[in-house]
Design a protein around this motif. Structure first.
Motif, PDB file in Angstrom:
ATOM      1  N   SER A  85       0.857  -1.179   0.000  1.00  0.00           N
ATOM      2  CA  SER A  85       0.000   0.000   0.000  1.00  0.00           C
ATOM      3  C   SER A  85       0.895   1.230   0.000  1.00  0.00           C
ATOM      4  CB  SER A  85      -0.951  -0.001   1.199  1.00  0.00           C
ATOM      5  OG  SER A  85      -1.847   1.097   1.108  1.00  0.00           O
ATOM      6  N   TYR A  86       0.266   2.421   0.159  1.00  0.00           N
ATOM      7  CA  TYR A  86       1.009   3.658  -0.054  1.00  0.00           C
ATOM      8  C   TYR A  86       0.648   4.724   0.981  1.00  0.00           C
ATOM      9  CZ  TYR A  86       1.565   1.348  -4.539  1.00  0.00           C
ATOM     10  OH  TYR A  86       1.837   0.413  -5.519  1.00  0.00           O
ATOM     11  N   THR A  87       1.651   5.519   1.313  1.00  0.00           N
ATOM     12  CA  THR A  87       1.437   6.699   2.137  1.00  0.00           C
ATOM     13  C   THR A  87       1.467   7.914   1.226  1.00  0.00           C
ATOM     14  OG1 THR A  87       3.834   6.856   2.554  1.00  0.00           O
ATOM     15  CG2 THR A  87       2.511   5.659   4.172  1.00  0.00           C
ATOM     16  N   ASN A 124     -16.609   3.567   5.476  1.00  0.00           N
ATOM     17  CA  ASN A 124     -16.040   4.799   4.940  1.00  0.00           C
ATOM     18  C   ASN A 124     -14.566   4.905   5.306  1.00  0.00           C
ATOM     19  OD1 ASN A 124     -15.302   7.844   5.273  1.00  0.00           O
ATOM     20  ND2 ASN A 124     -17.101   7.847   3.951  1.00  0.00           N
ATOM     21  N   SER A 125     -13.705   5.001   4.303  1.00  0.00           N
ATOM     22  CA  SER A 125     -12.259   5.019   4.523  1.00  0.00           C
ATOM     23  C   SER A 125     -11.818   6.218   5.344  1.00  0.00           C
ATOM     24  CB  SER A 125     -11.527   5.022   3.172  1.00  0.00           C
ATOM     25  OG  SER A 125     -11.845   3.886   2.414  1.00  0.00           O
ATOM     26  N   GLY A 126     -12.346   7.392   5.009  1.00  0.00           N
ATOM     27  CA  GLY A 126     -11.960   8.590   5.731  1.00  0.00           C
ATOM     28  C   GLY A 126     -12.350   8.528   7.192  1.00  0.00           C
ATOM     29  N   ASN A 127     -13.542   8.013   7.470  1.00  0.00           N
ATOM     30  CA  ASN A 127     -13.988   7.887   8.857  1.00  0.00           C
ATOM     31  C   ASN A 127     -13.099   6.940   9.648  1.00  0.00           C
ATOM     32  OD1 ASN A 127     -16.102   9.646   8.446  1.00  0.00           O
ATOM     33  ND2 ASN A 127     -17.669   8.060   8.279  1.00  0.00           N
ATOM     34  N   MET A 128     -12.761   5.806   9.037  1.00  0.00           N
ATOM     35  CA  MET A 128     -11.897   4.859   9.745  1.00  0.00           C
ATOM     36  C   MET A 128     -10.551   5.495  10.081  1.00  0.00           C
ATOM     37  SD  MET A 128     -10.385   1.117   8.620  1.00  0.00           S
ATOM     38  CE  MET A 128     -11.645   0.047   9.308  1.00  0.00           C
ATOM     39  N   ARG A 187     -15.832  -7.660   9.968  1.00  0.00           N
ATOM     40  CA  ARG A 187     -16.201  -7.715   8.556  1.00  0.00           C
ATOM     41  C   ARG A 187     -17.709  -7.934   8.388  1.00  0.00           C
ATOM     42  NH1 ARG A 187     -11.241 -10.886   8.260  1.00  0.00           N
ATOM     43  NH2 ARG A 187      -9.682  -9.771   7.013  1.00  0.00           N
ATOM     44  N   PRO A 188     -18.279  -7.480   7.233  1.00  0.00           N
ATOM     45  CA  PRO A 188     -17.616  -6.776   6.127  1.00  0.00           C
ATOM     46  C   PRO A 188     -17.198  -5.378   6.551  1.00  0.00           C
ATOM     47  CG  PRO A 188     -19.977  -6.822   5.781  1.00  0.00           C
ATOM     48  CD  PRO A 188     -19.716  -7.701   6.958  1.00  0.00           C
ATOM     49  N   ALA A 189     -16.065  -4.944   6.013  1.00  0.00           N
ATOM     50  CA  ALA A 189     -15.496  -3.673   6.461  1.00  0.00           C
ATOM     51  C   ALA A 189     -14.552  -3.119   5.417  1.00  0.00           C
ATOM     52  CB  ALA A 189     -14.750  -3.872   7.780  1.00  0.00           C
ATOM     53  N   VAL A 190     -14.316  -1.825   5.516  1.00  0.00           N
ATOM     54  CA  VAL A 190     -13.376  -1.160   4.641  1.00  0.00           C
ATOM     55  C   VAL A 190     -11.964  -1.712   4.881  1.00  0.00           C
ATOM     56  CG1 VAL A 190     -12.861   0.728   6.240  1.00  0.00           C
ATOM     57  CG2 VAL A 190     -12.702   1.127   3.786  1.00  0.00           C
ATOM     58  N   ASP A 191     -11.135  -1.641   3.877  1.00  0.00           N
ATOM     59  CA  ASP A 191      -9.752  -2.116   3.944  1.00  0.00           C
ATOM     60  C   ASP A 191      -8.901  -1.108   4.702  1.00  0.00           C
ATOM     61  OD1 ASP A 191      -7.167  -3.053   3.449  1.00  0.00           O
ATOM     62  OD2 ASP A 191      -7.174  -2.421   1.350  1.00  0.00           O
ATOM     63  N   ILE A 192      -8.333  -1.510   5.809  1.00  0.00           N
ATOM     64  CA  ILE A 192      -7.555  -0.596   6.641  1.00  0.00           C
ATOM     65  C   ILE A 192      -6.284  -0.123   5.940  1.00  0.00           C
ATOM     66  CG2 ILE A 192      -6.045  -2.238   7.860  1.00  0.00           C
ATOM     67  CD1 ILE A 192      -6.880  -0.716  10.482  1.00  0.00           C
ATOM     68  N   LYS A 249      -6.508   5.849   1.395  1.00  0.00           N
ATOM     69  CA  LYS A 249      -7.374   6.883   1.954  1.00  0.00           C
ATOM     70  C   LYS A 249      -7.463   6.752   3.474  1.00  0.00           C
ATOM     71  CE  LYS A 249     -10.263   7.236  -2.190  1.00  0.00           C
ATOM     72  NZ  LYS A 249     -11.624   7.026  -2.755  1.00  0.00           N
ATOM     73  N   VAL A 250      -7.489   5.519   3.968  1.00  0.00           N
ATOM     74  CA  VAL A 250      -7.480   5.292   5.414  1.00  0.00           C
ATOM     75  C   VAL A 250      -6.141   5.727   6.000  1.00  0.00           C
ATOM     76  CG1 VAL A 250      -7.625   3.559   7.249  1.00  0.00           C
ATOM     77  CG2 VAL A 250      -9.087   3.353   5.228  1.00  0.00           C
TER      78      VAL A 250
END
Length: 241
Positions: free
Chosen positions: A14-16, A105-109, A128-133, A137-138
């Motif tokens: 993933s990326y920062t 929601n990625s931003g909320n997490m 789960r089911p859940a956004v990908d940590i 965006k997370v």
């Protein structure tokens, strides 16, 4: 010529997106860093010199390329991107937990992860089911707090409890009878929050001690990051006196 693709949850990396988040990744999870990308618009100076020194000492490659920024980042002021290998964690059952049930929601997490770290609550269970940590965006919304957080995914809340028993459970629900003002958790406890749109399922009314955050009737509910922040403050305020 390198081919850059948009992030997918099946990827092993993933990326920062941004200098601050990248520095946090290099500070706390340097061993997982694979490379750092620098945009041509990044100004020369102390910040870039510091970044280069950290990467050089750790054997992390620096790649000067603009195209990846067009692929991964929609922010015009993003001039640094860090690439890191995904990592796994285990929760510490001796510490308080934040439990997010079906967050979408990625931003909320990311915002909740950052707030939780600020209150010393760096143990997060995700049902789960859940956004990908690891969604960038997370990672960005957490401002790098993800790299100081232990997290673990579970297929159900029952599975979470089976692996983390003997805890006080506090589900936050609109129709709960216990007010947040009366919340005084100690030791091993879990603050449980539901989905942004639907909240927690009704069965949580019979789980632990359901808690409500009182507010005026001008709104039907608080949004999830605000509610979680208020709850975490109340749960930990005695620690900051």
């Amino acid at each position: 010529m390198a081919v850059y693709k948009r992030y997918h949850k099946e990827d092993t990396v993933s990326y920062t997106l941004g200098i601050t988040v990248t520095f946090e990744m290099l500070r706390f999870k340097k061993e997982y860093a694979s490379k750092v990308y620098v945009h041509s618009a990044m100004k020369q100076g102390d910040t870039l010199d510091k970044l280069a020194a950290i990467c050089r000492d750790a054997g992390i490659g620096i790649v000067y390329a603009d195209k990846i920024f067009n692929v991964l980042s929609q922010k015009e002021n993003c001039y640094i991107i860090g690439e890191f290998k995904k990592f796994s964690c285990r929760l510490d059952n001796t510490k308080p937990h934040i439990v997010l049930v079906n967050p979408s929601n990625s931003g909320n997490m990311g915002t909740i992860i950052r707030s939780a770290l600020g209150f010393g609550l760096n143990q997060m269970a995700v049902i789960r089911p859940a956004v990908d940590i690891f969604d960038p965006k997370v990672v960005r919304a957490s401002m790098g707090a993800l790299f100081s957080t232990d997290f673990e995914y579970f297929s159900s809340f029952d599975e979470y409890q089976e692996n983390n028993g003997g805890r006080e459970i506090y589900p936050f629900m609109l129709d709960a009878e216990t007010s947040l003002h009366n919340l005084a958790p100690k030791g091993r406890y879990s603050l449980v929050f539901g989905n942004e749109a639907t909240g927690l399922p009704e069965e949580f009314a019979n789980t632990g001690t359901p808690v409500v955050i009182p507010h005026l009737k001008g709104i039907d509910s608080l949004n999830l990051p605000v509610a979680a922040g208020i709850a975490m403050y109340e749960a930990t305020k005695a620690c900051f006196k």
